[in-house]
Every structure is written in C-alpha cells, then in structure tokens.
Scaffold this motif. Structure first.
Motif, PDB file in Angstrom:
ATOM      1  N   LEU A 192      95.496  37.703  13.984  1.00  0.00           N
ATOM      2  CA  LEU A 192      95.912  37.230  12.400  1.00  0.00           C
ATOM      3  C   LEU A 192      95.794  35.704  12.787  1.00  0.00           C
ATOM      4  O   LEU A 192      96.308  35.059  13.556  1.00  0.00           O
ATOM      5  N   TYR A 193      94.976  35.125  12.056  1.00  0.00           N
ATOM      6  CA  TYR A 193      95.123  33.579  11.785  1.00  0.00           C
ATOM      7  C   TYR A 193      95.352  33.006  10.401  1.00  0.00           C
ATOM      8  O   TYR A 193      95.503  33.628   9.661  1.00  0.00           O
ATOM      9  N   THR A 194      95.892  31.638  10.432  1.00  0.00           N
ATOM     10  CA  THR A 194      95.967  30.932   9.188  1.00  0.00           C
ATOM     11  C   THR A 194      94.664  30.017   9.090  1.00  0.00           C
ATOM     12  O   THR A 194      94.265  29.572  10.020  1.00  0.00           O
ATOM     13  N   ILE A 195      94.163  30.003   7.869  1.00  0.00           N
ATOM     14  CA  ILE A 195      93.050  29.436   7.589  1.00  0.00           C
ATOM     15  C   ILE A 195      93.485  27.817   7.205  1.00  0.00           C
ATOM     16  O   ILE A 195      94.582  27.572   6.481  1.00  0.00           O
ATOM     17  N   GLY A 196      92.670  26.954   7.621  1.00  0.00           N
ATOM     18  CA  GLY A 196      92.861  25.320   7.446  1.00  0.00           C
ATOM     19  C   GLY A 196      91.889  24.736   6.884  1.00  0.00           C
ATOM     20  O   GLY A 196      91.771  25.186   5.475  1.00  0.00           O
ATOM     21  N   THR A 197      91.075  23.995   7.312  1.00  0.00           N
ATOM     22  CA  THR A 197      90.096  23.128   6.685  1.00  0.00           C
ATOM     23  C   THR A 197      88.968  24.070   6.497  1.00  0.00           C
ATOM     24  O   THR A 197      88.498  25.049   6.892  1.00  0.00           O
ATOM     25  N   SER A 198      87.995  23.244   5.782  1.00  0.00           N
ATOM     26  CA  SER A 198      86.925  23.953   5.314  1.00  0.00           C
ATOM     27  C   SER A 198      85.617  22.779   5.249  1.00  0.00           C
ATOM     28  O   SER A 198      86.037  21.578   5.003  1.00  0.00           O
ATOM     29  N   LYS A 199      84.346  23.300   5.431  1.00  0.00           N
ATOM     30  CA  LYS A 199      83.346  22.221   5.362  1.00  0.00           C
ATOM     31  C   LYS A 199      82.209  22.948   4.531  1.00  0.00           C
ATOM     32  O   LYS A 199      81.472  23.874   5.332  1.00  0.00           O
ATOM     33  N   ASP A 200      81.944  22.302   3.686  1.00  0.00           N
ATOM     34  CA  ASP A 200      80.518  22.961   2.855  1.00  0.00           C
ATOM     35  C   ASP A 200      79.365  22.077   2.911  1.00  0.00           C
ATOM     36  O   ASP A 200      79.261  20.713   2.623  1.00  0.00           O
ATOM     37  N   ILE A 201      78.205  22.603   3.690  1.00  0.00           N
ATOM     38  CA  ILE A 201      76.904  21.890   3.863  1.00  0.00           C
ATOM     39  C   ILE A 201      75.935  22.499   2.827  1.00  0.00           C
ATOM     40  O   ILE A 201      75.475  23.559   2.910  1.00  0.00           O
ATOM     41  N   PRO A 202      76.001  21.572   1.681  1.00  0.00           N
ATOM     42  CA  PRO A 202      74.836  22.477   0.702  1.00  0.00           C
ATOM     43  C   PRO A 202      73.508  22.948   1.272  1.00  0.00           C
ATOM     44  O   PRO A 202      72.957  21.835   1.689  1.00  0.00           O
ATOM     45  N   GLY A 203      73.333  24.056   1.105  1.00  0.00           N
ATOM     46  CA  GLY A 203      71.803  24.575   1.433  1.00  0.00           C
ATOM     47  C   GLY A 203      71.760  24.969   2.890  1.00  0.00           C
ATOM     48  O   GLY A 203      70.844  25.494   3.308  1.00  0.00           O
ATOM     49  N   VAL A 204      72.751  24.963   3.549  1.00  0.00           N
ATOM     50  CA  VAL A 204      72.821  25.050   4.979  1.00  0.00           C
ATOM     51  C   VAL A 204      73.990  26.271   5.229  1.00  0.00           C
ATOM     52  O   VAL A 204      73.800  27.424   5.712  1.00  0.00           O
ATOM     53  N   ARG A 205      75.058  25.828   5.290  1.00  0.00           N
ATOM     54  CA  ARG A 205      76.335  27.052   5.671  1.00  0.00           C
ATOM     55  C   ARG A 205      77.770  26.159   5.120  1.00  0.00           C
ATOM     56  O   ARG A 205      77.840  24.856   5.027  1.00  0.00           O
ATOM     57  N   LYS A 206      78.611  27.178   4.931  1.00  0.00           N
ATOM     58  CA  LYS A 206      80.153  26.849   4.668  1.00  0.00           C
ATOM     59  C   LYS A 206      80.850  27.277   5.972  1.00  0.00           C
ATOM     60  O   LYS A 206      80.747  28.260   6.193  1.00  0.00           O
TER      61      LYS A 206
END
Length: 443
Positions: free
Chosen positions: A303-317
């Motif tokens: 079990l983890y807690t979700i923190g930050t995110s990074k969206d690279i359009p057309g590549v990956r989130k």
C-alpha cells in the motif's frame, strides 16, 4: 480487476484484505505498508500438504524462506506442518529465534561460510543441501570436528531449461548451482560423499527455475533424477531415500500469467516419481518440494500514498508514490509486471493509463508501466497486488529510505509482524571514526 484471497471491495468502495479496510490500515500504520493475507498463506500451505497426502508418498513440503523470511512466517510454517529452507545465517537465525523445529530445517546455498556451517551444525538442523565439491569437504571436516554426522542432499543440475527469465532459471547446465548430471560431476560427488565418514547421504536435490506455469519441466526432471538414481544404485550400491524436486511453481501477477492449481503440479510430480521409480523396481523415495513464491506471493499487497504527477503530452503520464525500488526492486531487476488499484476508490471507473514511479533517484525506478487507473489525486492510496514474495526480502535502504512495516491481517484483525524502520535505525550502525572527529576538532 482480479482480487486474490480474502481481498474484496467493501460497501465504502475501499479495498479490504483479511476483513481490514486498507484506508484504516494506512491511517494506523502509515505507508508504504506490506499487507499479508494470513488466511491465503495458510490456504496455500494446506493445498500443498493435502495434495501430497493424496499421493500416498512420504513427503516434506519445505517453505523456501528466501521468498519472505520473518519470524511470523516461520511460526505459520510450523503450525501448518511445513519444513523450512534457509540460505544464510540470517535466515537460520530467524528460524531459530522463532522456535522452528530444527530437524525440519534444510540449509541451501552455493557458498556457505564455515561460520554458517558451524552455526547450523551446532543447531542440529535436519539437512544440508550441498552445492559443490569444496562445500562437501568443508562440511565433512567441520562435522568431524564436532563429532557429528550431517545429513546431506546433493544438488544436481538436471539439464532441464525452464520457460522463465534467465536470471531465475537454475536447472540448465550453465548454472552457478549444483553438480552437473551431464558432465559426470554429480556421479563423482556421490562417490566422494559415500566415502566421507561424517556425512549421511539422503539423496539428491533438483531445482529447474521459478515462476513456472507447466508441469513438463518437473516431469522431465523427475525422469532424469530417477534415471540417475537407478544408475547410482546399480554401479555404486547407493540408494536414494529422498528426492527433492525444488520449487518454482508460478503465481498470477497479471492477466498474462496462467498458473496451474497446486494439486495439478503435485500430482504431475508424484505420478512421475511413481512411474519412473516403479518401472525400475526402485523403492519409492520420500519426496520433498520447496514452494516459496507460490506460498506467499499473491498473499502480499503493498500500500502506497500517491504524491506528485508529471504529464508529458503525447509521451507518458507519471504518478509517483512514497516507495519504489527500495521496497520492490523486481521491476528493475526482472522487468516484473504488477496490477494495482486505487484502494480508497476501488470502484471508480478507469480514466487513464499512467506509469507508477517510485521516489528513488533512479530513472529506472518504475513500479508499473502502463497501469490503467481512475484519475489519481494526491493522497490517494495505491494498492499493488502480489508483492508477498521477494519484495520485503529484497528491500533496501537506497537513498536512506526506511523499509516499510509488515502487517498480517486475518478475520478483521491486523498485527505488526515487522516494525517500520525509524530514522535512528537508518544510522544505527553508522560510526564516525575517532580520527575524523579529531580532524574536525583540529580545525
């Protein structure tokens, strides 16, 4: 969504394991957190034991503690009438501290040290699985020094290549483990062992790999070992009382994995032993196996807690969690695949495909690539399934990250089996040499 064991989605839409709401577990114990479904572990153990009992053969089912070695797991193994494999002084010490019956302990490993061998001899363990000629002579000498006779199995490589990852295939000829059947070293090892006065040869051990989804490899290994046994009895007048066919039984990590029921693996093995040995008019030996992953793998959830995110359009989130390769190095080592769910919104619809990244300072710290999830928010809980084997066992303090706690859950009750490491634990073995302190004072 595939849920293992006692896992289910409760009325609140939360993931529940062993009758415990994972959101409550996160509040009580923090994250990352290893959760072990005790009922599923016990169920798996009983499946092995009952399958062997149905065969009518003498047997030992030895839990391979390398998969997950903690005292609570040793206690369960004892209660479920299992034997126990260890491969180091640390695993042996864990078993001894848990009060595990020493005669049911088997010591593996390709480079046992003199200290480890002496420790095992002093404890009067049940059996050593000898891996090479150097160990054969060393064990004989150390046992002689203590006036003891050690029971041994000789590990042989049968030349059977399992359909699995190269790093977890062990039965092929090019392996760091065991005496090879094809080149004659296994034959010479039997001759040498039979001549040594402080060793009692019980038989041979064979292991063809891990995460295996078919029975043909086990059947072929049984046939080769039987053929070898017949040759040894005919030419050297040595009869094997024990045949250990190892472990490697696969589990379901993702929908791509198609493991067989435990009973099917065991029936294939026992039928092959009966057929090959009976046809040679050879006394049926006692059969040992060593399940590890298949005993605990799908019983574990991290079990983890979700923190930050990074969206690279057309590549990956990317979404990042508060653990990573420190608590699960298998994706980085083996490109292992996992499935996951947002534990606090388990019924929410799938909205996006993301890569779950860990917090370590490594580009390769990715737990799941292309994971389909609801839109993740900061503070959501991510549950990654099937992390009971080779996760806690392989955990590290890279980046000085603390190792998580382990809790066992059953019938609505949760209990700590391993405490979460503290920051003081991280520096607990550190020492600044006196000369460095003196140099600082001199400035």
């Amino acid at each position: 969504m595939y849920l293992h064991g006692t896992s289910k989605i409760n009325a609140q839409g939360h993931l529940e394991i062993g009758g415990c709401d994972t959101t409550d577990l996160a509040k009580q114990y923090g994250t990352p957190l290893y959760i072990v479904d005790e009922a599923l572990v016990r169920q798996r153990a009983r499946e092995y034991v009952e399958s062997f009992r149905a065969s009518g053969l003498k047997f030992q089912v030895a839990y391979a503690s390398k998969a997950f070695s903690v005292m609570a797991m040793c206690a369960i193994a004892e209660q479920e009438d299992l034997s126990l494999d260890v491969v180091s002084d640390g695993e042996l010490y864990t078993a001894l501290k848990a009060g595990f019956p020493v005669q049911r302990i088997h010591f593996h490993g390709n480079n046992k040290t003199p200290d480890e061998i002496n420790m095992a001899l002093d404890a009067n363990i049940g059996c050593f699985v000898v891996d090479n000629f150097v160990e054969l002579q060393l064990l004989n000498a150390l046992a002689g020094d203590k006036g003891k006779k050690a029971n041994v199995l000789l590990r042989v490589t049968p030349g059977v290549e399992a359909h699995t990852h190269d790093y977890i295939s062990t039965g092929q000829q090019d392996s760091k483990f065991g005496f090879d059947l094809a080149n004659g070293s296994a034959y010479r090892a039997i001759q040498e062992t039979d001549a040594l006065t402080n060793l009692e040869l019980l038989g041979v051990h064979s292991h063809i790999g891990s995460q295996i989804f078919e029975v043909e490899g086990f059947q072929m290994a049984a046939a080769k070992v039987a053929e070898f046994a017949v040759q040894i009895r005919s030419e050297l007048d040595v009869t094997f009382r024990v045949i250990n066919l190892g472990g490697g039984f696969g589990i379901r990590y993702t929908a791509e994995d198609k493991p067989l029921p435990v009973a099917q693996y065991i029936k294939a093995i026992t039928d092959a032993i009966k057929t090959n040995f009976s046809e040679a008019n050879y006394p049926l030996p006692e059969i040992w196996v060593e399940p590890g992953r298949s005993m605990v793998g799908d019983a574990g959830t991290t079990l983890y807690t979700i923190g930050t995110s990074k969206d690279i359009p057309g590549v990956r989130k990317y979404i990042a969690v508060d653990g990573g390769m420190t608590d699960n190095p298998r994706p980085a080592l083996y490109e292992s695949k996992y499935e996951a769910v947002i534990a606090n919104r388990a019924n929410a619809p799938i909205e996006e495909t993301v890569t779950v990244a860990g917090k370590c300072c490594e580009s390769g710290d990715k737990l799941i690539i292309d994971c389909e999830l609801p839109k993740a928010e900061i503070g959501d809980l991510l549950a990654v399934f099937c992390t009971g084997a080779y996760n806690y066992a392989m955990a590290s303090n890279y980046n000085r990250i603390r190792r998580p706690a382990v809790v066992f859950v059953k019938d609505g009750q949760s209990d700590v089996a391993v405490k979460r490491e503290s920051l003081d634990d991280i520096v607990g073995n550190d020492v600044i040499p006196a000369r460095m302190k003196q140099a600082s004072t001199a400035k």
